[in-house]
Design a protein around this motif. Structure first.
Motif, PDB file in Angstrom:
ATOM      1  N   TYR A 371      35.367  45.991  51.333  1.00  0.00           N
ATOM      2  CA  TYR A 371      36.585  46.271  52.095  1.00  0.00           C
ATOM      3  C   TYR A 371      37.751  46.423  51.132  1.00  0.00           C
ATOM      4  N   HIS A 372      38.652  47.346  51.510  1.00  0.00           N
ATOM      5  CA  HIS A 372      39.817  47.625  50.677  1.00  0.00           C
ATOM      6  C   HIS A 372      41.040  47.636  51.589  1.00  0.00           C
ATOM      7  N   PHE A 373      41.997  46.731  51.312  1.00  0.00           N
ATOM      8  CA  PHE A 373      43.216  46.642  52.104  1.00  0.00           C
ATOM      9  C   PHE A 373      44.417  46.810  51.190  1.00  0.00           C
ATOM     10  N   LEU A 374      45.522  47.310  51.785  1.00  0.00           N
ATOM     11  CA  LEU A 374      46.773  47.507  51.070  1.00  0.00           C
ATOM     12  C   LEU A 374      47.824  46.554  51.629  1.00  0.00           C
ATOM     13  N   LEU A 375      48.666  46.026  50.744  1.00  0.00           N
ATOM     14  CA  LEU A 375      49.711  45.088  51.160  1.00  0.00           C
ATOM     15  C   LEU A 375      50.887  45.214  50.209  1.00  0.00           C
ATOM     16  N   ASN A 376      52.075  45.379  50.795  1.00  0.00           N
ATOM     17  CA  ASN A 376      53.284  45.457  49.972  1.00  0.00           C
ATOM     18  C   ASN A 376      53.610  44.082  49.404  1.00  0.00           C
ATOM     19  N   GLU A 377      54.127  44.082  48.182  1.00  0.00           N
ATOM     20  CA  GLU A 377      54.503  42.811  47.585  1.00  0.00           C
ATOM     21  C   GLU A 377      55.760  42.263  48.258  1.00  0.00           C
ATOM     22  N   ASN A 378      55.945  40.960  48.059  1.00  0.00           N
ATOM     23  CA  ASN A 378      57.112  40.249  48.593  1.00  0.00           C
ATOM     24  C   ASN A 378      57.156  40.251  50.118  1.00  0.00           C
ATOM     25  N   GLN A 379      55.974  40.437  50.742  1.00  0.00           N
ATOM     26  CA  GLN A 379      55.915  40.405  52.192  1.00  0.00           C
ATOM     27  C   GLN A 379      54.876  39.386  52.628  1.00  0.00           C
ATOM     28  N   LYS A 380      55.219  38.607  53.585  1.00  0.00           N
ATOM     29  CA  LYS A 380      54.295  37.637  54.168  1.00  0.00           C
ATOM     30  C   LYS A 380      53.808  38.217  55.488  1.00  0.00           C
ATOM     31  N   LYS A 381      52.667  38.896  55.384  1.00  0.00           N
ATOM     32  CA  LYS A 381      52.133  39.618  56.530  1.00  0.00           C
ATOM     33  C   LYS A 381      51.064  38.762  57.194  1.00  0.00           C
ATOM     34  N   LEU A 437      38.679  39.093  46.752  1.00  0.00           N
ATOM     35  CA  LEU A 437      38.179  37.948  47.507  1.00  0.00           C
ATOM     36  C   LEU A 437      36.688  38.107  47.767  1.00  0.00           C
ATOM     37  N   THR A 438      36.007  36.975  47.801  1.00  0.00           N
ATOM     38  CA  THR A 438      34.604  36.936  48.208  1.00  0.00           C
ATOM     39  C   THR A 438      34.538  36.239  49.558  1.00  0.00           C
ATOM     40  N   VAL A 439      34.184  37.003  50.576  1.00  0.00           N
ATOM     41  CA  VAL A 439      34.136  36.492  51.941  1.00  0.00           C
ATOM     42  C   VAL A 439      32.689  36.204  52.304  1.00  0.00           C
ATOM     43  N   GLU A 440      32.450  35.019  52.828  1.00  0.00           N
ATOM     44  CA  GLU A 440      31.124  34.611  53.256  1.00  0.00           C
ATOM     45  C   GLU A 440      31.028  34.711  54.777  1.00  0.00           C
ATOM     46  N   ALA A 441      29.877  35.177  55.221  1.00  0.00           N
ATOM     47  CA  ALA A 441      29.563  35.201  56.646  1.00  0.00           C
ATOM     48  C   ALA A 441      28.368  34.282  56.869  1.00  0.00           C
ATOM     49  N   ASN A 442      28.550  33.234  57.647  1.00  0.00           N
ATOM     50  CA  ASN A 442      27.509  32.247  57.898  1.00  0.00           C
ATOM     51  C   ASN A 442      27.047  32.346  59.345  1.00  0.00           C
ATOM     52  N   GLU A 443      25.741  32.332  59.497  1.00  0.00           N
ATOM     53  CA  GLU A 443      25.165  32.339  60.841  1.00  0.00           C
ATOM     54  C   GLU A 443      25.270  30.937  61.438  1.00  0.00           C
ATOM     55  N   LEU A 444      25.710  30.848  62.695  1.00  0.00           N
ATOM     56  CA  LEU A 444      25.943  29.575  63.348  1.00  0.00           C
ATOM     57  C   LEU A 444      24.937  29.374  64.474  1.00  0.00           C
ATOM     58  N   VAL A 457      30.551  39.550  51.019  1.00  0.00           N
ATOM     59  CA  VAL A 457      31.092  40.885  50.830  1.00  0.00           C
ATOM     60  C   VAL A 457      32.365  40.763  49.996  1.00  0.00           C
ATOM     61  N   GLN A 458      32.638  41.773  49.226  1.00  0.00           N
ATOM     62  CA  GLN A 458      33.833  41.794  48.392  1.00  0.00           C
ATOM     63  C   GLN A 458      34.973  42.463  49.155  1.00  0.00           C
ATOM     64  N   VAL A 459      36.122  41.781  49.144  1.00  0.00           N
ATOM     65  CA  VAL A 459      37.334  42.304  49.779  1.00  0.00           C
ATOM     66  C   VAL A 459      38.377  42.503  48.689  1.00  0.00           C
ATOM     67  N   HIS A 460      38.796  43.732  48.513  1.00  0.00           N
ATOM     68  CA  HIS A 460      39.766  44.081  47.476  1.00  0.00           C
ATOM     69  C   HIS A 460      41.114  44.332  48.144  1.00  0.00           C
ATOM     70  N   ILE A 461      42.106  43.537  47.775  1.00  0.00           N
ATOM     71  CA  ILE A 461      43.458  43.670  48.323  1.00  0.00           C
ATOM     72  C   ILE A 461      44.355  44.200  47.217  1.00  0.00           C
ATOM     73  N   GLU A 462      44.869  45.379  47.440  1.00  0.00           N
ATOM     74  CA  GLU A 462      45.752  46.017  46.457  1.00  0.00           C
ATOM     75  C   GLU A 462      47.203  45.747  46.847  1.00  0.00           C
ATOM     76  N   VAL A 463      47.941  45.203  45.916  1.00  0.00           N
ATOM     77  CA  VAL A 463      49.352  44.879  46.153  1.00  0.00           C
ATOM     78  C   VAL A 463      50.184  46.092  45.739  1.00  0.00           C
ATOM     79  N   LEU A 464      50.913  46.641  46.710  1.00  0.00           N
ATOM     80  CA  LEU A 464      51.732  47.825  46.444  1.00  0.00           C
ATOM     81  C   LEU A 464      53.078  47.410  45.860  1.00  0.00           C
ATOM     82  N   ASP A 465      53.576  48.261  45.011  1.00  0.00           N
ATOM     83  CA  ASP A 465      54.796  47.931  44.269  1.00  0.00           C
ATOM     84  C   ASP A 465      56.033  48.199  45.100  1.00  0.00           C
TER      85      ASP A 465
END
Length: 782
Positions: A371-381, A437-444, A457-465
């Motif tokens: 997964y690839h997500f984008l997030l602006n810096e200095n923001q608490k989203k 981030l490394t996200v774990e999915a556990n069966e319950l 799964v690997q989650v890549h969060i790119e911080v935008l300038d």
């Protein structure tokens, strides 16, 4: 002259007549002719004799004759075979053979004929060499060089294909007609092979099949063309058929069934398909293909070259929830087979394959590989994005999500039960432009507890300038200027950088933060600026350092302006403008608000601790003044390194007396203590002095002694509390200790005759006690 026959002698007579000589004088070998010529004394022809002659031995071979007619002349033979195989009659010159001759062993003999004087044994004529040749008779049959020969030929060869050539040797003379001529024939195995008179063996039939018969044995006879009858030579030939690829592989069974779990790894072996190929291993090139079925993209069949079997392997993951059974038809072929050898195509090179899939409890499966997500810096989203994993099994259990702490050490993110990823802190692109981030999915299970099946799964969060950093100097500048610098003199050229992502069209603007200086700034409009002298010379007596605030602005949105301070050092220079002396510039130090707060908290903490310490000391002094320092007495006793003897103390007094003291039926504690016999009674006690009393002056007890007396009285009248702990700790060191009793409870506060100097010999543990008892001016401690 010597001859071997009468014809030779008659030839001489005719020659003499032609020369005009008297034939009657030929016996003397003198020709009184006018035209006479000298000839050789010996004239020879070769002698011939048949081999294996049946005449009785010795038999006549030939005759030697000489023209020397003397009574004392005699014939002599010399040579290798002289006087052994051949002998000559000394008087007549007849040559005889005394052995059977074999031409195959010796074909001719070289001898020397002599005529010598019997008396003197001197040669009457020169020696003459002659040869006895042995005539051949056909007395040998052909013989092979070996009794056994090996040969090979390709199977399925056409008729007349050459196999090998045999050669039999006849020892007879080949120059004699038909004596060495050999004839060949096959005595055994002639139905499959033939041989000609040259000894060449060839196939008599075509398409000899190795898979039917791999080798043949034939017997070849070599016979003399003429001569000996019933005699011949024989040899055995082993002919091996060499294999060619002329057979199709055939499946060992018409159907193959396999059972595999659905979580089998891609490329792993499901099972093997076995085929039979009668050809030799080097000619087995089986290829397996799926010819019927819809699963060509699901399975592949690789060939094991060493075992000539097909290995079924999955090409993609199997899913029991989608397909529980696979069925297809497999064909086995050999692409390297020679089609010219085929005698027909069999239908046994096909088989059906059935693969049954077993259901297993599989871990969750994410919808995406990453997964690839984008997030602006200095923001608490609150919400950055979501990940989703499902249970591939029919049970469809719930999935729990978590972020591995090792991948989010700063704890910037959290994930909900639904897989939503939230940002907990503001991000700074200039510090971490990416967060992986490394996200774990556990069966319950139904109770919400993990079952142990998990996937990641690997989650890549790119911080935008964002433009959140003001420009600053590109490097730390250390400008210097001469004291006598002229107006307009260039001091330094400055440039700027921005920690934010700098676009290609970035433009920095420069300006001085103050106009009240001897410097001016010229913006070059290429992201650089020049600092020059504004008025003229400087006065080092007035100022040796100038601090110029430089304002640098960018063209971002919004535009940011930063202030950087430039420290200019005024130096002494020579006439050429070279610096001769400069002071070291002291770097300006700035303290942030956070640092100031931390320093203030540290000072406050130290102040509070100091106040508490002094307050505690003051309270102690007040307690001592009011006579409430009981605890202090115990602490002073402990600090003197006095230790109880443990169980050893129980052997130094009568416990029953103490027990009776507890019940109130015994004497008071002071009586018990007085009843003890001091172990150091033999030691001399120095006189003990009460506090405040000079040595040699007897005075009353001080405050400390009065307090101890009060405690003694309380102990005497307290029948409920056991005095064991007090006795163990402060009364007695133990019978095994050289210190014996150290307690002062059993002593008086009056003068004592004991000398306590011996405490100095007991080591460092009793150093303080020795000092207390040896110095009469110190307070007495109990």
């Amino acid at each position: 002259m010597l001859t071997t026959a009468l014809g030779t002698y008659m030839g001489l007579l005719v020659a003499a007549s032609v020369a005009g000589c008297d034939p009657t004088q030929l016996d003397t070998l003198s020709l009184p002719c006018i035209h006479r010529r000298q000839k050789r004394d010996w004239i020879w022809n070769q002698m011939h004799v048949d081999e294996e002659k049946t005449d009785p031995l010795p038999y006549y071979v030939g005759k030697l004759k000489s023209s020397v007619n003397r009574k004392n002349a005699t014939y002599v033979l010399k040579g290798e075979a002289a006087n052994s195989i051949f002998q000559v009659n000394a008087d007549t010159g007849d040559v005889y053979a005394f052995a059977r001759l074999d031409r195959e062993k010796v074909s001719e003999y070289s001898l020397v004929a002599l005529i010598v004087d019997k008396d003197t044994n001197k040669n009457l004529e020169p020696p003459s060499n002659f040869t006895i040749k042995v005539h051949d008779i056909n007395d040998n049959w052909p013989v092979f060089t070996h009794r056994l020969f090996n040969a090979s030929v390709l199977e399925m060869s056409p008729g007349g294909t050459s196999v090998m050539r045999l050669t039999a040797v006849d020892a007879d003379d080949p120059t004699v007609a038909d004596h060495a001529t050999v004839m060949y024939q096959i005595l055994k195995g002639g139905e499959n092979f033939a041989i000609d008179n040259s000894g060449l063996i060839s196939t008599a039939k075509q398409n000899l099949d190795r898979e039917v018969q791999a080798s043949y044995e034939i017997v070849v006879e070599a016979r003399d063309a003429e001569g000996l009858q019933g005699e011949s030579g024989t040899a055995t030939v082993l002919i091996t058929l060499q294999d060619v690829n002329d057979n199709f592989p055939i499946f060992a069974q018409p159907m193959y069934t396999f059972v595999v779990p659905e979580d089998i790894r891609v490329g792993s072996s499901v099972g093997s398909l076995f085929v039979e190929d009668p050809d030799e291993p080097q000619n087995r090139k089986t290829k397996f293909d799926i010819v019927q079925g819809e699963y060509r993209d699901t399975f592949t069949i690789d060939t094991d070259p060493t075992r000539n079997e097909g290995i079924i392997k999955p090409m993609k993951p199997l899913d029991y929830e989608l397909i529980q059974k696979y069925s297809f038809v497999v064909e086995a072929t050999d692409p390297t087979i020679n089609l010219g050898y085929l005698r027909g195509i069999t239908g046994k090179n096909k088989a059906r394959v059935v693969i049954n899939i077993l259901d297993v409890d599989e871990p969750p499966v994410f919808q995406k590989r990453f997964y690839h997500f984008l997030l602006n810096e200095n923001q608490k989203k609150n919400l950055i994005g979501s990940v989703l994993a499902k249970d591939p099994d029919k049970a469809g259990r719930n999935i729990g999500y978590s972020i591995r702490k090792t991948s989010d050490k700063g704890q910037f993110f959290r994930i909900t039960k639904q897989g939503d990823i939230h940002c907990e802190k503001e991000l700074d692109r200039e510090i971490y432009p990416w967060h992986n981030l490394t996200v774990e999915a556990n069966e319950l299970d139904p109770n919400g507890n993990p079952t142990g099946k998990e996937s990641i799964v690997q989650v890549h969060i790119e911080v935008l300038d964002e433009n959140d950093n003001a420009p600053e100097f590109a490097q730390p500048y250390e400008p210097k200027v001469c004291e006598n610098a002229a107006q307009g003199k260039l001091v330094v050229q400055i440039s700027a950088v921005d920690k934010d992502i700098t676009p290609q069209n970035v433009k920095f603007k420069f300006a001085l933060g103050t106009d009240d200086s001897n410097f001016t700034l010229i913006d070059n409009h290429d992201n650089t600026a020049n600092i020059t002298v504004k008025y003229g010379p400087f006065d080092r007596e007035h100022a040796k350092f100038y601090y110029l605030p430089v304002l640098i602005s960018d063209n971002g949105s919004p535009s940011l302006t930063g202030t950087s301070t430039l420290t200019v050092v005024v130096c002494k220079c020579n006439q050429q403008g070279t610096f001769t002396f400069c002071e070291e510039a002291v770097a300006q130090a700035g303290v942030s608000i956070q640092a100031l707060v931390a320093i203030f908290l540290c000072i406050l903490t130290i102040t509070v601790i100091t106040l508490l310490f002094f307050l505690r000391r003051r309270l102690r002094k007040q307690a001592r003044a009011h006579g409430k320092g009981v605890t202090e007495i115990h602490e002073q006793l402990v600090t003197y390194d006095e230790e109880g003897g443990g169980e050893m103390d129980t052997t130094c007094y009568d416990v029953s007396v103490l027990n009776s003291a507890r019940s109130g039926a015994a004497k008071p504690l002071r009586s018990v203590l007085d009843a003890r016999q001091p172990i150091y009674a033999k030691a001399q006690k120095p006189p003990r002095v009460a506090p405040g009393v000079m040595p040699g002056v007897h005075g009353g007890p001080g405050e400390m002694a009065a307090m101890i007396e009060v405690k003694k009285d309380e102990a005497d009248h307290d029948g409920g509390g056991p005095p064991y702990d007090t006795l163990h700790i402060y009364d007695y060191e133990g019978s095994e200790s050289i210190a014996e009793s150290l307690s002062s409870l059993g002593t008086d506060s009056t003068n004592s005759d004991i000398d306590y100097d011996f405490l100095n010999d007991w080591g460092p543990r009793f150093k303080m006690l020795a000092e207390l008892y040896s110095n009469p001016w110190d307070d007495l401690v109990y």
